[in-house]
Write a protein that holds these residues in place. Structure first.
Motif, short mmCIF file in Angstrom:
data_model
loop_
_atom_site.label_atom_id
_atom_site.label_comp_id
_atom_site.label_asym_id
_atom_site.label_seq_id
_atom_site.Cartn_x
_atom_site.Cartn_y
_atom_site.Cartn_z
N PRO A 117 0.80 -1.13 0.07
CA PRO A 117 -0.07 0.03 0.04
C PRO A 117 0.77 1.09 -0.06
CG PRO A 117 0.18 -0.99 2.11
CD PRO A 117 0.74 -2.03 1.22
N PRO A 118 -0.07 2.47 0.01
CA PRO A 118 0.77 3.59 0.07
C PRO A 118 2.05 3.78 1.21
CG PRO A 118 -1.13 3.95 -0.71
CD PRO A 118 -1.31 2.60 -0.23
N MET A 119 3.16 4.31 0.95
CA MET A 119 4.16 4.68 2.08
C MET A 119 3.47 5.46 3.00
SD MET A 119 7.88 5.76 1.44
CE MET A 119 9.45 5.33 2.63
N ILE A 120 3.75 5.32 4.28
CA ILE A 120 3.40 6.12 5.74
C ILE A 120 4.07 7.41 5.45
CG2 ILE A 120 3.10 6.25 8.12
CD1 ILE A 120 3.08 3.18 7.91
N THR A 121 5.55 7.11 5.36
CA THR A 121 6.43 8.45 5.26
C THR A 121 5.97 9.17 4.18
OG1 THR A 121 8.12 6.86 6.17
CG2 THR A 121 8.77 8.99 5.24
N ALA A 122 5.45 8.83 2.98
CA ALA A 122 5.36 9.69 1.77
C ALA A 122 3.96 10.51 1.97
CB ALA A 122 5.11 8.86 0.58
N ALA A 123 3.00 10.05 2.84
CA ALA A 123 1.68 10.59 3.32
C ALA A 123 2.19 11.53 4.37
CB ALA A 123 0.67 9.57 4.08
N ILE A 124 3.28 11.42 5.19
CA ILE A 124 3.96 12.35 5.98
C ILE A 124 4.49 13.60 5.20
CG2 ILE A 124 5.52 13.08 7.66
CD1 ILE A 124 5.28 10.26 8.89
#
Length: 303
Positions: free
Chosen positions: A259-266
């Motif tokens: 799934p989408p990267m948590i850090t990228a969402a940050i």
């Protein structure tokens, strides 16, 4: 399994904290900055010096790099044709283009392929996804955020970005065949292990899934690209076009399906790139990915 349970505990904890009056409404901002300025650099300094640089890393690393470039091509193109706001384009490029190759990928790969499979997963994550996030990911976040930054301004902000500084230091240490002393490595590892809970609590704090939200269509499109189109692209490229076989190739495709990267969402949230949509990409994408990853595993097993 405990890593997967931790993901949901922290995400739901963040959701619950939204109801606690003692916690400020913008608490997620502080948590995001804490992760960016301390936890992510620690993670980079721990892993980058340990990467073995050779031609064997090309295909796993290609997944990390190619996923982002493919997402950029798709959403920049659609955004130009459909005249989407730049912040929307930037949010979808970043959240769809970066793999959750460690927090979700590592426990899933270990469960499916054993500890030996983590060697390939780390190659997808560190020289692949993390390098792209620390360089082009930051550039995209700056370009698609508010204003029209100049070339020198972009360069300054990338060079001064803490995870990028840590990456450069780690790379120099790697090239010199050195590493930190054991006590320092232990400290860096412990700090880096905090990224998942801190980031997921921050996501939960800002996650608001509204039934009438205007983001649902973009959320569906972003997750379609991330969970289905990108892994399909690498499956066809590696298995059909290049005719590659082997467990390392299967693991690379499975990492593309994370799934989408948590850090990228940050990063997207910190730059004002549709924070609510970025949070929904994580909050909806993570549980949905367990179904889509099971599908891709079935496809790979019967290929």
């Amino acid at each position: 399994m405990d890593s997967l349970i931790l993901i949901f505990i922290c995400l739901f904890a963040g959701l619950g904290f939204q109801k606690v009056k003692a916690i400020p409404a913008n608490a997620h901002v502080a948590l995001n900055q804490f992760a960016i300025y301390l936890l992510l650099p620690a993670l980079s300094l721990y892993y980058i010096p340990k990467i073995q640089i050779s031609e064997k890393i090309l295909y796993p690393v290609g997944v990390g790099w190619g996923s982002f470039l493919l997402s950029w091509l798709i959403f920049a193109g659609l955004g130009k044709i459909l005249k989407w706001p730049k912040k929307l384009q930037g949010c979808l490029i970043i959240t769809s283009g970066f793999l959750n190759s460690s927090f979700i990928g590592f426990p899933v790969i270990e469960a499916l392929y054993g500890k030996e499979g983590l060697k390939t997963a780390i190659l997808v994550d560190q020289p692949g996804t993390f390098v792209m996030l620390s360089t082009l990911g930051i550039i995209v976040a700056i370009l698609y955020s508010k204003g029209q930054p100049s070339g020198p301004d972009i360069a300054r902000r990338v060079v001064l970005f803490p995870p990028f500084i840590a990456f450069v230091i780690g790379l120099v240490i790697n090239i010199c065949h050195l590493d930190f002393a054991d006590p320092v490595q232990s400290m860096l590892q412990k700090l880096g292990s905090c990224v998942t809970p801190v980031a997921l609590v921050a996501v939960g704090l800002q996650l608001k899934i509204e039934r009438k939200s205007r983001h649902w269509g973009f959320l569906g499109l972003g997750l379609f690209v991330k969970l289905l189109l990108i892994p399909a692209f690498f499956l066809v490229l590696y298995k059909v076009v290049f005719r590659l076989r082997g467990e390392d190739i299967d693991i690379s495709v499975m990492e593309a399906a994370t799934p989408p990267m948590i850090t990228a969402a940050i990063i997207a949230s910190a730059h004002g790139l549709k924070p609510r949509l970025a949070g929904m990409m994580i909050g909806v994408g993570i549980p949905l990915s367990f179904l889509t990853m099971a599908f891709w595993y079935f496809v790979l097993k019967h290929w």
